[in-house]
Design a protein around this motif. Structure first.
Motif, PDB file in Angstrom:
ATOM      1  N   VAL A  21      -5.677   2.956  -7.180  1.00 14.80           N
ATOM      2  CA  VAL A  21      -7.053   2.485  -7.019  1.00 14.80           C
ATOM      3  C   VAL A  21      -7.692   3.132  -5.789  1.00 14.80           C
ATOM      4  CG1 VAL A  21      -8.461   0.458  -6.518  1.00 14.80           C
ATOM      5  CG2 VAL A  21      -6.655   0.321  -8.239  1.00 14.80           C
ATOM      6  N   SER A  22      -6.926   3.233  -4.717  1.00 15.82           N
ATOM      7  CA  SER A  22      -7.440   3.879  -3.506  1.00 15.82           C
ATOM      8  C   SER A  22      -7.815   5.328  -3.781  1.00 15.82           C
ATOM      9  CB  SER A  22      -6.394   3.813  -2.384  1.00 15.82           C
ATOM     10  OG  SER A  22      -6.092   2.478  -2.061  1.00 15.82           O
ATOM     11  N   TYR A  23      -6.984   6.005  -4.574  1.00 15.43           N
ATOM     12  CA  TYR A  23      -7.286   7.389  -4.933  1.00 15.43           C
ATOM     13  C   TYR A  23      -8.596   7.469  -5.730  1.00 15.43           C
ATOM     14  CZ  TYR A  23      -6.993  11.799  -7.484  1.00 15.43           C
ATOM     15  OH  TYR A  23      -7.274  13.023  -8.037  1.00 15.43           O
ATOM     16  N   GLY A  24      -8.772   6.558  -6.691  1.00 14.54           N
ATOM     17  CA  GLY A  24      -9.998   6.569  -7.475  1.00 14.54           C
ATOM     18  C   GLY A  24     -11.230   6.267  -6.642  1.00 14.54           C
ATOM     19  N   VAL A  25     -11.114   5.289  -5.742  1.00  9.37           N
ATOM     20  CA  VAL A  25     -12.252   4.928  -4.881  1.00  9.37           C
ATOM     21  C   VAL A  25     -12.624   6.089  -3.972  1.00  9.37           C
ATOM     22  CG1 VAL A  25     -12.972   3.418  -2.999  1.00  9.37           C
ATOM     23  CG2 VAL A  25     -11.787   2.453  -4.988  1.00  9.37           C
ATOM     24  N   LEU A  54     -12.558  12.111   6.491  1.00  5.04           N
ATOM     25  CA  LEU A  54     -11.757  10.899   6.290  1.00  5.04           C
ATOM     26  C   LEU A  54     -11.484  10.642   4.803  1.00  5.04           C
ATOM     27  CD1 LEU A  54     -13.304   8.422   8.904  1.00  5.04           C
ATOM     28  CD2 LEU A  54     -11.055   9.525   8.977  1.00  5.04           C
ATOM     29  N   LEU A  55     -12.519  10.827   3.976  1.00  5.82           N
ATOM     30  CA  LEU A  55     -12.339  10.607   2.552  1.00  5.82           C
ATOM     31  C   LEU A  55     -11.373  11.618   1.934  1.00  5.82           C
ATOM     32  CD1 LEU A  55     -15.989   9.734   1.429  1.00  5.82           C
ATOM     33  CD2 LEU A  55     -14.016   8.191   1.501  1.00  5.82           C
ATOM     34  N   ALA A  56     -11.464  12.883   2.357  1.00  5.28           N
ATOM     35  CA  ALA A  56     -10.547  13.903   1.843  1.00  5.28           C
ATOM     36  C   ALA A  56      -9.117  13.588   2.234  1.00  5.28           C
ATOM     37  CB  ALA A  56     -10.958  15.281   2.359  1.00  5.28           C
ATOM     38  N   LEU A  57      -8.925  13.129   3.494  1.00  4.54           N
ATOM     39  CA  LEU A  57      -7.583  12.750   3.933  1.00  4.54           C
ATOM     40  C   LEU A  57      -7.073  11.541   3.148  1.00  4.54           C
ATOM     41  CD1 LEU A  57      -5.272  13.224   5.935  1.00  4.54           C
ATOM     42  CD2 LEU A  57      -6.433  11.666   7.525  1.00  4.54           C
ATOM     43  N   GLY A  58      -7.943  10.537   2.963  1.00  8.05           N
ATOM     44  CA  GLY A  58      -7.544   9.370   2.180  1.00  8.05           C
ATOM     45  C   GLY A  58      -7.214   9.722   0.746  1.00  8.05           C
ATOM     46  N   LEU A  59      -7.986  10.663   0.174  1.00  6.32           N
ATOM     47  CA  LEU A  59      -7.724  11.122  -1.191  1.00  6.32           C
ATOM     48  C   LEU A  59      -6.339  11.738  -1.304  1.00  6.32           C
ATOM     49  CD1 LEU A  59      -9.281  11.450  -3.952  1.00  6.32           C
ATOM     50  CD2 LEU A  59      -9.714  13.794  -3.231  1.00  6.32           C
ATOM     51  N   MET A  60      -5.962  12.581  -0.350  1.00  4.79           N
ATOM     52  CA  MET A  60      -4.661  13.247  -0.381  1.00  4.79           C
ATOM     53  C   MET A  60      -3.531  12.239  -0.220  1.00  4.79           C
ATOM     54  SD  MET A  60      -3.057  16.023   2.278  1.00  4.79           S
ATOM     55  CE  MET A  60      -2.883  14.749   3.530  1.00  4.79           C
ATOM     56  N   LEU A  61      -3.667  11.354   0.793  1.00  8.59           N
ATOM     57  CA  LEU A  61      -2.582  10.405   1.067  1.00  8.59           C
ATOM     58  C   LEU A  61      -2.400   9.407  -0.077  1.00  8.59           C
ATOM     59  CD1 LEU A  61      -3.216   9.681   4.868  1.00  8.59           C
ATOM     60  CD2 LEU A  61      -1.474  11.164   3.837  1.00  8.59           C
ATOM     61  N   HIS A  63      -3.168   9.879  -3.234  1.00  8.14           N
ATOM     62  CA  HIS A  63      -2.610  10.591  -4.385  1.00  8.14           C
ATOM     63  C   HIS A  63      -1.110  10.787  -4.221  1.00  8.14           C
ATOM     64  CE1 HIS A  63      -1.558  14.186  -6.791  1.00  8.14           C
ATOM     65  NE2 HIS A  63      -2.343  13.608  -7.681  1.00  8.14           N
ATOM     66  N   MET A  64      -0.681  11.180  -3.018  1.00 10.92           N
ATOM     67  CA  MET A  64       0.751  11.361  -2.749  1.00 10.92           C
ATOM     68  C   MET A  64       1.493  10.044  -2.917  1.00 10.92           C
ATOM     69  SD  MET A  64       0.507  13.868   0.588  1.00 10.92           S
ATOM     70  CE  MET A  64       2.189  13.479   1.047  1.00 10.92           C
ATOM     71  N   ALA A  65       0.939   8.963  -2.353  1.00  9.63           N
ATOM     72  CA  ALA A  65       1.613   7.664  -2.439  1.00  9.63           C
ATOM     73  C   ALA A  65       1.725   7.195  -3.887  1.00  9.63           C
ATOM     74  CB  ALA A  65       0.855   6.634  -1.606  1.00  9.63           C
ATOM     75  N   ALA A  66       0.626   7.341  -4.664  1.00 10.51           N
ATOM     76  CA  ALA A  66       0.653   6.905  -6.057  1.00 10.51           C
ATOM     77  C   ALA A  66       1.670   7.692  -6.867  1.00 10.51           C
ATOM     78  CB  ALA A  66      -0.741   7.047  -6.670  1.00 10.51           C
ATOM     79  N   ALA A  67       1.702   9.020  -6.675  1.00  7.01           N
ATOM     80  CA  ALA A  67       2.629   9.859  -7.442  1.00  7.01           C
ATOM     81  C   ALA A  67       4.083   9.512  -7.132  1.00  7.01           C
ATOM     82  CB  ALA A  67       2.349  11.332  -7.156  1.00  7.01           C
ATOM     83  N   VAL A  68       4.394   9.348  -5.829  1.00  7.40           N
ATOM     84  CA  VAL A  68       5.778   9.038  -5.438  1.00  7.40           C
ATOM     85  C   VAL A  68       6.183   7.657  -5.934  1.00  7.40           C
ATOM     86  CG1 VAL A  68       7.283   8.594  -3.467  1.00  7.40           C
ATOM     87  CG2 VAL A  68       5.776  10.585  -3.448  1.00  7.40           C
ATOM     88  N   LEU A  69       5.312   6.669  -5.735  1.00 10.92           N
ATOM     89  CA  LEU A  69       5.651   5.305  -6.128  1.00 10.92           C
ATOM     90  C   LEU A  69       5.828   5.171  -7.636  1.00 10.92           C
ATOM     91  CD1 LEU A  69       3.307   3.270  -3.760  1.00 10.92           C
ATOM     92  CD2 LEU A  69       5.801   3.387  -3.666  1.00 10.92           C
TER      93      LEU A  69
END
Length: 546
Positions: A21-25, A54-61, A63-69
């Motif tokens: 959800v964070s990635y989508g937002v 900030l948004l680009a950094l949040g997008l990357m982090l 996405h990484m968290a969602a993929a790993v989890l």
């Protein structure tokens, strides 16, 4: 099934969902920021740079968290699903397990489990892209509410068509899942029937081209058709999106206030939304495939119901007396193409006796043995152990009395004696192996056989070793000597049975070897499901010494 997996991984699923959800937002906010920057002067854009970073950094982090989890969640789900199916198989009544068949169990443990686990890999794509699409619609609402309503109507029309196509596609996927179970049975026949297929060209041709080939083609065609319907409907939905973009750019926005800003925003949002919408539509079929597989696993495991309580211990109580009292069992008999009734059978066993069970093929000998050892519950009558009746609550504990070698035995590569293993078990096993003349072929090391690349007769000798090492009070041998050389028949009948009898074991031997019937303490005969007792033949006279 999906609810079961979600319950098993609730915390991990919530964390992964929040990351998606964070990635989508972040994606929606970033595209909105880009849209605003395109219609803002250079002075106004200066203050947006830090927000963009900030948004680009949040997008990357995110996405990484969602993929790993979700990858961890997928592997966890796959393991839990296999444990679940395995546990249901272990708890199932033996009759239900026979009726289900090994092919369906293998299909549930492999293909269907993999499809369900794959759903958790696609779930972040579904969730994050759903958030992107909804966020883009919300941004369109802020730009122009009447164009937003037009967009919602168009998306609703596309969704209805997609839903109708989805229902048809799922029917094909369900048929493919059902055929998959049969296909696994044919795969097993490739190995189990290898000799027969190589010795008969016509049989091999029919099996390869019609049976196996037909099943493979059926799975392929049903899945291809189902997935193709999804792809076509997704392409139609994409066409509607591009048609709407054209209407917005060239028809609907003419003459509205702040036309440039609205046109830029809608064009950017629609172009950006096309890919998430396509990913969303293409991943929904995979979710439906997982749903079909989960339903198939439910069907398979539901058929493997179990009424028996698990044994409290691997140790059995001492055997003083075991009796079958008017036991009756019915089953389908292939030779007569009718239901076959075994019994009523009344018989008692006591420690230290050797009982031979004889009779023609199909007379019910093996079925009686399965009733005796507790694999089949009696439909009428009862089994009494040491004066106490055996019911569903105690049947698994009752089975701990027995060691068996059935004609269709399975030989594990390890002895599986739990805490009773060690060097002493290896030594005892190797002594028995040498006794059966297998010491040059196989050894027991660390509780495991060094090889199973043996003939059927040699493997059956290893099964005899395992049965003796288990040290149970009651042993059942179903045609053990049928494919043994005369030397090993003598070892079995004249030496092994005598030693087991001397140890106080109760032994039931199903046999056709009439030259050894005199070794029995009792001789039972089974004919057409009815048990009777014969007179034990006299011991043959020994030849006189010259």
């Amino acid at each position: 099934m999906l609810r079961f997996l979600i319950d098993q991984s609730k915390a991990l699923l919530i964390a992964a969902a929040l990351a998606s959800v964070s990635y989508g937002v972040c994606s929606v906010l970033l595209i909105a920021l880009i849209s605003e920057a395109l219609t803002t002067d250079s002075a106004g854009r200066g203050g947006m740079a830090w927000m963009f970073g900030l948004l680009a950094l949040g997008l990357m982090l995110s996405h990484m968290a969602a993929a790993v989890l979700f990858e961890r969640l997928s592997q966890h789900a796959h393991a839990e699903l296999r444990r679940y199916v395995s546990a249901r198989v272990m708890a199932a009544d033996y009759r239900n397990l026979e009726a289900t068949g090994s092919a369906k169990v293998q299909s549930a443990l492999s293909e269907h489990s993999a499809n369900v686990a794959a759903f958790f890999v696609t779930f972040p794509a579904i969730l994050s892209n759903l958030v992107v699409v909804l966020g883009c619609l919300l941004y369109m609402l802020l730009l122009s509410w009447h164009i937003f309503l037009f967009a919602v109507a168009l998306i609703g029309l596309g969704s209805l068509g997609y839903h109708l196509a989805n229902l048809r596609a799922i029917r094909h996927l369900n048929r493919a899942a059902e055929e998959q179970d049969r296909l696994f049975g044919y795969f097993r026949s490739l190995n189990d029937g290898a000799k027969e297929l190589r010795l008969h060209y016509g049989k091999r041709k029919v099996f390869t081209e019609q049976i196996l080939g037909g099943s493979i083609e059926s799975v392929r065609s049903e899945r291809a058709l189902g997935m193709s319907i999804f792809v076509v409907s997704a392409s139609w939905a994409n066409f509607l999106i591009y048609a709407f973009i054209g209407l917005v750019l060239f028809v609907l926005i003419r003459g509205v206030p702040d036309e440039a800003r609205i046109m830029t925003g809608f064009a950017l949002v629609f172009v950006y939304m096309v890919t998430p919408l396509e990913v969303l539509l293409l991943n929904i079929p995979r979710a439906n495939l997982a749903k079909a597989s989960a339903r198939r696993i439910d069907d398979i495991t539901t058929g493997m119901s179990g009424r028996e309580a698990a044994a409290a211990s691997a140790q059995s109580e001492p055997l003083r007396q075991l009796a079958l009292e008017a036991v009756v069992h019915r089953y389908y008999h292939e030779q007569s193409d009718d239901f076959f009734a075994l019994g009523p059978v009344s018989i008692a066993f006591k420690p230290g006796e050797v009982v031979f069970l004889v009779g023609g093929n199909g007379s019910g000998k093996t079925t009686l043995a399965k009733l005796l050892v507790g694999l089949y519950p009696p439909e009428q009558g009862r089994i009494v152990l040491n004066g106490q009746g055996v019911d569903d609550g105690g049947r698994d504990q009752y089975r701990q009395l027995f060691s068996t070698v059935f004609s269709d035995f399975h030989l594990f590569d390890k002895l599986l004696h739990g805490e009773g293993g060690g060097a002493e078990l290896d030594e005892r096993g190797n002594r028995l192996i040498a006794r059966l003349h297998l010491q040059h072929k196989v050894q027991v090391r660390d509780g495991a056989f060094t090889t199973q690349a043996l003939s059927q007769g040699q493997r059956k000798r290893l099964a005899l070793v395992v049965a003796c090492l288990e040290n149970r009070p009651f042993l059942v041998f179903d045609e053990w000597a049928a494919d043994q050389d005369p030397l090993f028949k003598n070892v079995f009948y004249l030496e092994v049975l005598a030693e087991l009898k001397a140890q106080g074991k109760t032994i039931l031997v199903i046999s056709h070897d009439d030259r050894y019937f005199h070794l029995a303490d009792r001789l039972l005969r089974m004919e057409n499901g009815q048990l009777s007792e014969d007179t034990v033949p006299a011991r043959p006279a020994q030849p006189q010494a010259a």
